[in-house]
Write a protein that holds these residues in place. Structure first.
Motif, mmCIF file in Angstrom:
data_model
loop_
_atom_site.group_PDB
_atom_site.id
_atom_site.type_symbol
_atom_site.label_atom_id
_atom_site.label_comp_id
_atom_site.label_asym_id
_atom_site.label_seq_id
_atom_site.Cartn_x
_atom_site.Cartn_y
_atom_site.Cartn_z
ATOM 1 N N ASN A 219 1.555 9.514 -5.499
ATOM 2 C CA ASN A 219 2.062 10.840 -4.970
ATOM 3 C C ASN A 219 3.389 11.099 -4.934
ATOM 4 O O ASN A 219 3.811 10.997 -3.710
ATOM 5 N N PRO A 220 4.089 11.065 -5.808
ATOM 6 C CA PRO A 220 5.426 11.243 -5.634
ATOM 7 C C PRO A 220 6.129 12.477 -4.918
ATOM 8 O O PRO A 220 7.159 12.280 -4.095
ATOM 9 N N MET A 221 5.355 13.665 -5.033
ATOM 10 C CA MET A 221 5.898 14.796 -4.415
ATOM 11 C C MET A 221 5.552 14.830 -2.796
ATOM 12 O O MET A 221 6.814 14.830 -2.112
ATOM 13 N N GLY B 133 0.856 -1.276 0.056
ATOM 14 C CA GLY B 133 0.043 0.073 0.087
ATOM 15 C C GLY B 133 0.975 1.195 -0.132
ATOM 16 O O GLY B 133 0.448 2.178 -0.696
ATOM 17 N N ILE B 134 1.790 1.386 0.808
ATOM 18 C CA ILE B 134 2.701 2.444 0.782
ATOM 19 C C ILE B 134 3.573 2.662 -0.510
ATOM 20 O O ILE B 134 3.593 3.779 -0.768
ATOM 21 N N LEU C 67 8.337 14.444 0.030
ATOM 22 C CA LEU C 67 8.610 15.328 1.155
ATOM 23 C C LEU C 67 8.469 14.698 2.395
ATOM 24 O O LEU C 67 9.241 15.093 3.521
ATOM 25 N N ALA C 68 7.727 13.454 2.473
ATOM 26 C CA ALA C 68 7.640 12.865 3.689
ATOM 27 C C ALA C 68 8.899 12.099 4.103
ATOM 28 O O ALA C 68 9.313 12.085 5.288
#
Length: 206
Positions: A66-68, A58-59, A72-73
């Motif tokens: 959502n690559p951006m 899932g990750i 960032l995370a």
């Protein structure tokens, strides 16, 4: 005859399919452990491994979608981990104080910075009284001065309503440790060998 052959063929097909379903895999659980705590532990860890696998998948799916946000995370988590791993402790602060005091011994008292000397003497006095405390905030640390030593058993020293609160630590703080550096001490030691009062009575020759 034809009907009998068809029935036999149908029977063999059904039996063959059932036998394939009932054929144990090479990782099947031994019969002697069935219904025991060993089998329950096996089922538990298989369930845990399945949950972790699904979470990992899932990750990965979310990261691709959502690559951006994912980047960032990851950067934020990496920075937080680095700050936490380089968070200095009280032993580090004490060692820095002793190193600074030893450095001051190599220069003449006439050229020592009075502010630096005063600060080091104050911290050393607080250490002798046992009132130097460290507040660990995970990403950084704060060195602050308490009112009493931990060994003092006076009422004011033990009453929780009279003790300094966490919100008042900033008023008692003397240094902040971040990225393995004690920044207030580093700032104080910049001009430790410059005495502003050394030449205050100097007069240029006429």
């Amino acid at each position: 005859m034809i009907c009998v052959r068809q029935l036999n063929k149908l029977y063999s097909t059904v039996v063959g399919s059932n036998s394939l379903k009932q054929t144990p895999s090479r990782f099947s659980f031994p019969e002697r452990f069935r219904g025991t705590i060993v089998e329950r532990w096996k089922q538990y860890w298989e369930s845990v491994a399945k949950d972790y696998y699904e979470a990992t998948v899932g990750i990965g799916t979310y990261a691709k979608a959502n690559p951006m946000k994912s980047s960032l995370a990851v950067v934020t988590a990496s920075c937080a981990y680095y700050c936490a791993s380089t968070n200095p402790d009280e032993h580090s602060y004490r060692s820095e104080i002793l190193d600074c005091a030893n450095t001051m011994l190599y220069i003449s008292p006439a050229v020592r910075n009075p502010s630096t000397v005063k600060h080091l003497e104050y911290i050393e006095k607080c250490y002798n009284l046992g009132v130097v405390k460290r507040l660990n905030l995970l990403l950084f640390s704060v060195i602050w001065i308490d009112e009493f030593n931990d060994d003092i058993q006076a009422y004011k020293a033990n009453c929780k309503y009279l003790k300094p609160s966490v919100l008042s630590v900033h008023q008692r703080a003397v240094d902040i440790g971040f990225l393995n550096v004690w920044w207030s001490l580093k700032k104080i030691m910049v001009d430790y060998d410059v005495n502003p009062e050394e030449w205050k009575d100097y007069k240029e020759p006429e």
